[in-house]
Write an enzyme that holds these catalytic residues in place. Structure first.
Site, PDB file in Angstrom:
ATOM      1  N   ASP A   1       0.818  -1.217   0.000  1.00 36.28           N
ATOM      2  CA  ASP A   1       0.000   0.000   0.000  1.00 36.28           C
ATOM      3  C   ASP A   1       0.852   1.267   0.000  1.00 36.28           C
ATOM      4  O   ASP A   1       0.511   2.260  -0.651  1.00 36.28           O
ATOM      5  CB  ASP A   1      -0.961   0.008   1.199  1.00 36.28           C
ATOM      6  CG  ASP A   1      -2.213  -0.835   0.914  1.00 36.28           C
ATOM      7  OD1 ASP A   1      -2.227  -1.552  -0.113  1.00 36.28           O
ATOM      8  OD2 ASP A   1      -3.164  -0.768   1.718  1.00 36.28           O
TER       9      ASP A   1
ATOM     10  N   ASN B   1      -4.944  -2.032  -4.432  1.00 37.72           N
ATOM     11  CA  ASN B   1      -6.152  -2.116  -3.609  1.00 37.72           C
ATOM     12  C   ASN B   1      -5.982  -1.231  -2.385  1.00 37.72           C
ATOM     13  O   ASN B   1      -6.475  -1.531  -1.307  1.00 37.72           O
ATOM     14  CB  ASN B   1      -6.393  -3.585  -3.196  1.00 37.72           C
ATOM     15  CG  ASN B   1      -7.835  -3.820  -2.764  1.00 37.72           C
ATOM     16  OD1 ASN B   1      -8.673  -2.911  -2.845  1.00 37.72           O
ATOM     17  ND2 ASN B   1      -8.134  -5.009  -2.283  1.00 37.72           N
TER      18      ASN B   1
ATOM     19  N   ASP C   1     -11.006  -2.743  11.831  1.00 37.74           N
ATOM     20  CA  ASP C   1      -9.954  -3.651  11.368  1.00 37.74           C
ATOM     21  C   ASP C   1      -9.552  -4.647  12.454  1.00 37.74           C
ATOM     22  O   ASP C   1      -9.501  -5.857  12.223  1.00 37.74           O
ATOM     23  CB  ASP C   1      -8.736  -2.865  10.885  1.00 37.74           C
ATOM     24  CG  ASP C   1      -8.998  -2.203   9.535  1.00 37.74           C
ATOM     25  OD1 ASP C   1     -10.061  -2.486   8.939  1.00 37.74           O
ATOM     26  OD2 ASP C   1      -8.154  -1.409   9.080  1.00 37.74           O
TER      27      ASP C   1
ATOM     28  N   GLU D   1     -11.326  -4.787   1.759  1.00 39.77           N
ATOM     29  CA  GLU D   1     -10.557  -5.545   0.771  1.00 39.77           C
ATOM     30  C   GLU D   1     -11.388  -6.672   0.150  1.00 39.77           C
ATOM     31  O   GLU D   1     -11.206  -7.050  -1.000  1.00 39.77           O
ATOM     32  CB  GLU D   1      -9.283  -6.103   1.404  1.00 39.77           C
ATOM     33  CG  GLU D   1      -8.141  -5.097   1.499  1.00 39.77           C
ATOM     34  CD  GLU D   1      -8.252  -4.110   2.656  1.00 39.77           C
ATOM     35  OE1 GLU D   1      -9.355  -3.966   3.239  1.00 39.77           O
ATOM     36  OE2 GLU D   1      -7.233  -3.461   2.969  1.00 39.77           O
TER      37      GLU D   1
ATOM     38  N   HIS E   1      -5.249  -9.153   3.311  1.00 38.65           N
ATOM     39  CA  HIS E   1      -4.182  -9.351   4.287  1.00 38.65           C
ATOM     40  C   HIS E   1      -4.689  -9.707   5.675  1.00 38.65           C
ATOM     41  O   HIS E   1      -4.128 -10.537   6.369  1.00 38.65           O
ATOM     42  CB  HIS E   1      -3.302  -8.098   4.338  1.00 38.65           C
ATOM     43  CG  HIS E   1      -4.063  -6.817   4.604  1.00 38.65           C
ATOM     44  ND1 HIS E   1      -3.609  -5.846   5.442  1.00 38.65           N
ATOM     45  CD2 HIS E   1      -5.270  -6.364   4.150  1.00 38.65           C
ATOM     46  CE1 HIS E   1      -4.479  -4.840   5.476  1.00 38.65           C
ATOM     47  NE2 HIS E   1      -5.494  -5.136   4.702  1.00 38.65           N
ATOM     48  N   ARG E   2      -5.782  -9.047   6.093  1.00 44.08           N
ATOM     49  CA  ARG E   2      -6.245  -9.287   7.462  1.00 44.08           C
ATOM     50  C   ARG E   2      -6.878 -10.668   7.632  1.00 44.08           C
ATOM     51  O   ARG E   2      -6.858 -11.241   8.722  1.00 44.08           O
ATOM     52  CB  ARG E   2      -7.213  -8.195   7.918  1.00 44.08           C
ATOM     53  CG  ARG E   2      -6.571  -6.836   7.906  1.00 44.08           C
ATOM     54  CD  ARG E   2      -7.157  -5.848   8.881  1.00 44.08           C
ATOM     55  NE  ARG E   2      -6.531  -4.563   8.635  1.00 44.08           N
ATOM     56  CZ  ARG E   2      -5.299  -4.248   9.008  1.00 44.08           C
ATOM     57  NH1 ARG E   2      -4.561  -5.105   9.673  1.00 44.08           N
ATOM     58  NH2 ARG E   2      -4.787  -3.076   8.704  1.00 44.08           N
TER      59      ARG E   2
ATOM     60  N   LYS F   1       0.412  -6.590   1.582  1.00 44.81           N
ATOM     61  CA  LYS F   1      -0.296  -5.305   1.508  1.00 44.81           C
ATOM     62  C   LYS F   1       0.133  -4.375   2.649  1.00 44.81           C
ATOM     63  O   LYS F   1       0.320  -3.176   2.431  1.00 44.81           O
ATOM     64  CB  LYS F   1      -1.804  -5.536   1.567  1.00 44.81           C
ATOM     65  CG  LYS F   1      -2.641  -4.289   1.320  1.00 44.81           C
ATOM     66  CD  LYS F   1      -4.114  -4.660   1.180  1.00 44.81           C
ATOM     67  CE  LYS F   1      -4.927  -3.567   0.503  1.00 44.81           C
ATOM     68  NZ  LYS F   1      -5.153  -2.406   1.317  1.00 44.81           N
TER      69      LYS F   1
END
Ligand code: DC
Length: 668
Positions: free
Chosen positions: A54, A98, A324, A352, A396-397, A422
């Protein structure tokens, strides 16, 4: 991930977590700081900048726009030569992957400035809404066109630019980035030198802490944002960004959540450095949520440390301000004592990936019981995890939070683990450093466990106590926890099939095991627990998976120096799968009924052999046929048949097996 990105990564079962992790820089602060430094007068040195996909997208875009940036990827130092309020290159085509933290503010800044720009990203970015921001910018005269679908990137920006002044209405309930982007862009607008601009929320703001990150950083760059009330934001006339010289980027608080959760689930302590009690990032509130749930959290100026505390509570958690980190809570919920409902997570649907759908699908693969609504997710505790291959949806998360499922006893496989690049390229390497698997560092630090399982009246209680005494170890009679739940249920008229009622009792159980007696609610129940009524109820209570999960953390908490001898039904299979020695003690039903008969007669209680034999057979059947943690020897257990052995002979056999495995000097 390193040179080659593997398609999958399998994490072996993790049994503990301990250590310290220096966090990568905050994504939110990194990308905002890069943009503000670019738009400022003067040169800015950013230290601790995140080096991930990012931020690379933002750096590439700024370079294309004519900004000079020197980024030393080794040290994280980055020098940005500011260009004042306007980018030198008035036309460019930007591909931003993204990265929402690049797309939204760059769209606003370029549209306000005016020029010939094109903004696009990956396929998922073309599904992430931006219409409310575009409407707000058009309100100020900006030219923006949708190149594919109305309301979504890709976008074409026209030369006119936007003007400062007046009041701009904007929605706050889709993404807080719209408001952040608009605020960042206001000093770049035409007429900003002479006109103040007010932005007004027309719907409630989600993720407010992220807007606070924006306004605090703008302040560092010399532009104040006044907030006379929670829905009004005002940038004064004459606002112009000026370099603060050097700016240190804090560690990423969302990334901290995985390690803090690992500390709580895996015992800890696990310390993250780079964020502390005074962090500007809203996601540090995740630590407070963990603490409220029962975990033990400690804070310093530049660190937060988590370790296991009370069993985790579950319940309702409002996640509006921590969207998040809330994903991590969805996994933590599997290890809690009661169901956890995460509310106010509607924003998950436009991240995402659709995170509510993705989370529900993947949790179910582990065997979890999950319910979802438009903006909530409920996860029940999970007693026995299935090994599953988790899809990560280029999110990613998803990859990072599901790593925590490896604490469930079955390990976990993460598909496309490289998607962590990311925001956290070396996440799995850092995770391995604190997670103790069969060979990991934390496992070596965990106190030893001897697990002794077996059916009723197999003599495991007496043997376990003697082994504990001989070795000077602690002792856990796990059956007494089920018996305590049974006793309280009988007293409170909670039925054997009232799972919420029983789970409630199990989750709040506060027994006192001091002085060789068992107390609860201030009274001694040692004898009461041994009654036949309680025995029968205990075996019925124990069939319910939620009751078993509610007792899991409480049992694991007995593992403390100098070590533990734990006896029950699932010590070697579920509660301490990494026990150094596992013994499964059995004896014929007749021999066991005979032993019980002798015990009762000695206590002056009359009993019939036939009745005892029938009771034992019934309990055996129930304990071994239940779906949740049925009575069975672990694959690596030593099975000892004590039908023809004395208690002393069995005790000696267990001690000999333990010495053969290295005694207290060995691992695990
Ligand atoms: O070991 P005990 O007889 O005190 O156990 C009482 C009941 O609790 C028994 O019927 C099975 C259940 N139990 C269990 O399911 N898992 C354990 N680890 C211990 C006991």
């Amino acid at each position: 991930m390193t040179e080659r990105d593997p398609a999958t990564l399998t994490l072996a079962p993790i049994v503990g977590a301990q250590g310290s992790v220096a966090l990568p820089g905050s994504k939110s602060i990194s990308n905002r700081s890069l943009l503000l430094a670019a738009l400022a007068d003067g040169t800015t040195r950013l230290t601790g900048l995140l080096d991930a996909d990012d931020t690379q997208r933002m750096i590439e875009a700024l370079r294309l726009l004519g900004v000079r940036i020197e980024h030393d990827r080794g040290s994280g130092d980055c020098v940005v030569v500011g260009v004042g309020p306007a980018f030198p290159n008035r036309s460019a085509s930007l591909f931003l992957g993204n990265a929402g933290t690049a797309v939204r503010p760059l769209t606003a800044v370029l549209a306000m400035q005016g020029g010939k720009y094109r903004i696009d990203g990956v396929a998922r970015m073309r599904e992430r809404p931006i219409g409310d921001l575009v409407d707000a910018l058009r309100h100020q005269g900006c030219e923006l066109d949708y190149l594919a679908s109305a309301g979504f990137p890709p976008l074409a920006i026209g030369p006119a630019g936007g003007r400062a002044g007046g009041r701009i209405p904007i929605r706050g309930d889709v993404s807080s980035q719209f408001l952040s982007a608009l605020l960042i862009a206001l000093p770049v607008a035409r007429g900003a030198a002479d006109a103040a601009t007010t932005v007004e929320l027309v719907t409630p703001l989600i993720s407010r802490p992220y807007v606070e990150i924006t306004t605090r950083l703008m302040q560092r760059f010399g532009v104040g944002v006044a907030t006379p009330d929670p829905s009004t934001f005002r940038v004064e006339a004459g606002a112009r960004y000026a370099s603060p010289g050097t700016l240190h980027v804090e560690g990423d608080a969302s990334s901290a959540s995985y390690f803090l959760a690992a500390g709580v689930i895996g015992g800890g302590p696990v310390r993250v450095t780079g964020v502390g009690r005074n962090s500007t990032q809203g996601d540090v509130a995740f630590a407070d949520v963990l603490a409220k749930q029962g975990a033990d959290l400690r804070y310093g100026d530049d660190w937060i440390e988590a370790r296991r505390g009370r069993p985790l509570a579950g319940g309702r958690i409002d996640c509006l301000a921590i969207p998040d980190a809330a994903m991590t809570l969805a996994i933590v919920a599997l290890f809690a004592g009661a169901p956890t409902r995460l509310t106010n997570i509607g924003s998950w649907r436009v991240k995402e990936t659709d995170r509510i759908a993705a989370m529900a699908t993947e949790l179910a693969k582990l065997g979890a019981d999950v319910a979802v609504g438009e903006d909530w997710l409920e996860v029940a505790p999970l007693a026995s995890f299935r090994h599953a291959a988790i899809d990560t949806y280029d999110d990613h998360r998803m990859a990072m939070c599901f790593a925590l499922a490896a604490f469930g006893g079955a390990g976990v496989t993460i598909n496309d683990p490289a998607c962590v690049r990311k925001t956290f390229p070396d996440f799995f390497e850092r995770f391995a450093q604190i997670a103790g698997g069969a060979t990991g560092p934390a496992a070596q630090a965990l106190p030893t466990v001897i697990a002794i399982d077996g059916p009723a009246a197999s003599g495991k209680g007496t043997v376990a106590e003697r082994v504990a005494r001989a070795l000077g170890l602690r002792y856990l009679d796990s059956g007494s926890l089920y018996r305590l739940v049974a006793l309280l249920a009988l007293e409170r008229n909670v039925a054997a099939d009232d799972v919420p009622g029983l789970t409630g009792i199990a989750g709040t159980l506060a027994p006192d095991f001091s002085g060789g007696r068992i107390g609860v609610e201030g009274r001694d129940v040692t004898e009461a627990l041994r009654s036949e009524a309680v025995s029968a109820m205990a075996s019925r209570v124990a069939v319910h998976a939620p009751v078993r999960s509610a007792l899991l953390a409480r049992q694991r908490a007995f593992r403390a120096p100098p070590g533990l001898v734990a006896e029950g039904r699932d010590m070697g299979t579920v509660v301490f799968p990494d026990a150094r020695l596992k013994v499964f003690l059995t004896a014929s039903a007749e021999a066991r009924a005979g032993r019980r008969h002798k015990q009762l007669i000695e206590k002056g209680i009359s009993a019939k052999m036939d009745d005892l034999l029938r009771d034992i057979r019934e309990r055996d059947a129930r304990d071994s046929s239940r779906a949740a943690a049925p009575l069975a020897p672990a694959a690596d257990a030593v099975v000892l048949d004590s039908t023809d052995l004395s208690v002393s002979a069995v005790t000696d056999a267990v001690l000999a097996l333990y010495q053969a495995r290295g005694g207290a000097g060995g691992r695990g």
